[in-house]
Design a protein around this motif. Structure first.
Motif, short mmCIF file in Angstrom:
data_model
loop_
_atom_site.label_atom_id
_atom_site.label_comp_id
_atom_site.label_asym_id
_atom_site.label_seq_id
_atom_site.Cartn_x
_atom_site.Cartn_y
_atom_site.Cartn_z
N SER A 18 0.83 -1.19 0.00
CA SER A 18 0.00 0.00 0.00
C SER A 18 0.87 1.25 0.00
N VAL A 19 0.33 2.33 -0.51
CA VAL A 19 1.06 3.59 -0.66
C VAL A 19 0.52 4.61 0.32
N GLU A 20 1.43 5.35 0.94
CA GLU A 20 1.02 6.38 1.90
C GLU A 20 1.69 7.71 1.58
N VAL A 21 0.88 8.76 1.55
CA VAL A 21 1.38 10.13 1.41
C VAL A 21 1.47 10.71 2.81
N HIS A 22 2.63 11.20 3.19
CA HIS A 22 2.86 11.69 4.55
C HIS A 22 2.67 13.21 4.58
N ARG A 31 -5.78 16.35 9.16
CA ARG A 31 -6.74 15.68 10.05
C ARG A 31 -7.98 15.18 9.31
N ASP A 32 -7.95 15.24 8.00
CA ASP A 32 -9.08 14.79 7.19
C ASP A 32 -8.77 13.39 6.66
N GLU A 33 -9.32 12.37 7.33
CA GLU A 33 -9.00 10.99 6.96
C GLU A 33 -9.45 10.64 5.55
N ALA A 34 -10.60 11.17 5.14
CA ALA A 34 -11.09 10.88 3.79
C ALA A 34 -10.15 11.46 2.74
N TYR A 35 -9.68 12.68 2.99
CA TYR A 35 -8.76 13.31 2.04
C TYR A 35 -7.45 12.55 1.99
N ARG A 36 -6.96 12.13 3.16
CA ARG A 36 -5.70 11.40 3.19
C ARG A 36 -5.81 10.07 2.46
N ALA A 37 -6.94 9.41 2.62
CA ALA A 37 -7.15 8.14 1.91
C ALA A 37 -7.20 8.38 0.40
N ARG A 39 -5.73 10.82 -1.23
CA ARG A 39 -4.36 11.12 -1.67
C ARG A 39 -3.57 9.82 -1.84
N ASN A 40 -3.75 8.89 -0.91
CA ASN A 40 -3.04 7.61 -1.00
C ASN A 40 -3.45 6.85 -2.26
N ASP A 41 -4.75 6.84 -2.53
CA ASP A 41 -5.26 6.11 -3.69
C ASP A 41 -4.71 6.68 -5.00
N ILE A 42 -4.70 8.02 -5.10
CA ILE A 42 -4.22 8.65 -6.33
C ILE A 42 -2.71 8.44 -6.49
N GLY A 136 14.56 17.51 -20.30
CA GLY A 136 15.39 17.49 -21.49
C GLY A 136 14.84 16.59 -22.58
N ARG A 137 13.93 15.69 -22.19
CA ARG A 137 13.25 14.82 -23.16
C ARG A 137 11.84 15.36 -23.45
N ARG A 138 11.60 16.58 -23.01
CA ARG A 138 10.27 17.22 -23.15
C ARG A 138 9.19 16.35 -22.50
N GLU A 139 9.48 15.92 -21.30
CA GLU A 139 8.55 15.10 -20.51
C GLU A 139 8.40 15.75 -19.14
N PHE A 140 7.17 15.97 -18.71
CA PHE A 140 6.92 16.66 -17.45
C PHE A 140 6.22 15.72 -16.47
N HIS A 141 6.86 15.51 -15.32
CA HIS A 141 6.28 14.69 -14.26
C HIS A 141 5.25 15.51 -13.49
N SER A 142 4.03 15.03 -13.41
CA SER A 142 2.95 15.79 -12.77
C SER A 142 2.19 14.95 -11.75
N THR A 143 1.85 15.58 -10.64
CA THR A 143 0.93 14.95 -9.70
C THR A 143 -0.48 14.96 -10.29
N GLN A 144 -1.38 14.19 -9.70
CA GLN A 144 -2.75 14.10 -10.21
C GLN A 144 -3.80 14.45 -9.16
N TYR A 145 -3.38 14.71 -7.94
CA TYR A 145 -4.34 15.02 -6.88
C TYR A 145 -4.68 16.51 -6.87
N LEU A 146 -5.75 16.84 -6.18
CA LEU A 146 -6.13 18.24 -5.99
C LEU A 146 -5.97 18.65 -4.54
N ARG A 147 -5.79 19.91 -4.33
CA ARG A 147 -5.63 20.49 -3.00
C ARG A 147 -6.85 20.25 -2.12
#
Length: 294
Positions: A18-22, A31-37, A39-42, A136-147
């Motif tokens: 499982s993945v966890e965002v700290h 303190r928002d458990e639903a938001y944290r879950a 974030r972990n899923d995304i 340099g390869r014209r590739e941009f790493h992006s997150t997918q979650y929202l604030r």
């Protein structure tokens, strides 16, 4: 220069896979458990992705769509007032949707015909060298979650709004895209980590938080400013200095706060001449040589 201790919410994979965002205690969603879950899923979607595989999609909730719509609505008039014309022309050419969160694959499909840049998923902050080399390869790493929904006009870390409303609009400009690619190629040439940090710091004060004079007005072109509702109200009141590669590569700054010092280009031509030349010629001896002049 920034310090590693300032890094955004780290992501880890547990023994069970499982993945966890700290999130830090000062994060709006701490303190928002639903938001944290959520974030972990995304983040887990991005962790599971492998280069070459189809770009994964996220089934955004109506609440997440509402955040995107609100920010797009609030930023639009501020862009018209504060953004440099090069950014505005690129934004119009890209034509991002304002009524829904675009998938990263959709962003890439719109960018490729304009500048060749594509987007790939990241669970969180990408290691410095990996992130910049990919440019340099014209590739941009992006997150997918929202604030967090409690503060739709603020984020303490780069979310998809910053990555796409800020950077994708900028990367739709062939001139800004070329500077971004040049930073990536400079990173690929660098053997020393100190050189990579120096390049990243110059990038920070230009493509992230750069300002530029246009017809006597101070306009913003940096993605960090133009994706931030608050930063656009503040940048003109900061200490504005002329472009100086040595200063940009050595000045201390806090990535979690408004930038008190900004560096202004006199024109896009000057930006390309000064910063573009630095990226094109930088090697492992360049930072030490420039630091000696500060």
């Amino acid at each position: 220069m920034f310090e590693d201790g300032q890094l955004y919410s780290p992501v880890s994979t547990k023994d069970d896979g499982s993945v966890e965002v700290h999130l830090g205690e000062n994060h709006p969603g701490f303190r928002d458990e639903a938001y944290r879950a959520r974030r972990n899923d995304i983040a887990e979607i991005a962790v599971a992705w492998s280069p070459g595989a189809p770009i994964p999609t996220v089934d955004y909730t109506e609440g997440e769509q509402d955040i995107w719509r609100e920010v797009a609505r609030e930023l639009a008039p501020k862009h018209e007032k504060h953004a440099h014309s090069e950014y505005l022309h690129a934004k119009e050419a890209l034509g991002l949707p304002s009524d829904h969160v675009p998938q990263l694959g959709e962003v890439g499909e719109r960018l490729v015909p304009l500048t060749g840049f594509t987007y790939v998923p990241a669970p969180g902050l990408v290691p410095l060298r990996e992130f910049y080399e990919s440019l340099g390869r014209r590739e941009f790493h992006s997150t997918q979650y929202l604030r967090h929904p409690s503060q739709p006009l603020y984020t303490p870390e780069p979310d998809i709004i910053h990555e796409v409303m800020g950077h994708a609009n900028q990367l739709a400009s062939p001139r800004f895209a070329a500077l971004t690619e040049a930073a990536g190629k400079a990173t690929a040439r660098a053997e020393l980590d100190d050189t990579v940090k120096f390049i990243a710091d110059v990038f920070w004060f230009t493509l992230e938080f750069g300002v530029m004079w246009e017809d006597g007005d101070l306009k913003a072109y940096g993605a960090g400013i133009l994706s931030s509702y608050g930063e656009m109200d503040e940048y003109a009141h900061m200490e504005i200095r002329p472009l100086d590669i040595a200063e940009m590569g050595t000045i201390n700054y806090d990535i979690t706060a408004y930038q008190p010092v900004l560096f202004a280009a006199d024109s896009l031509d000057q930006l390309e001449d000064v910063v573009g030349t630095f990226f094109d010629t930088c090697d492992d001896e360049t930072p030490s040589r420039l630091k000696a002049t500060v």
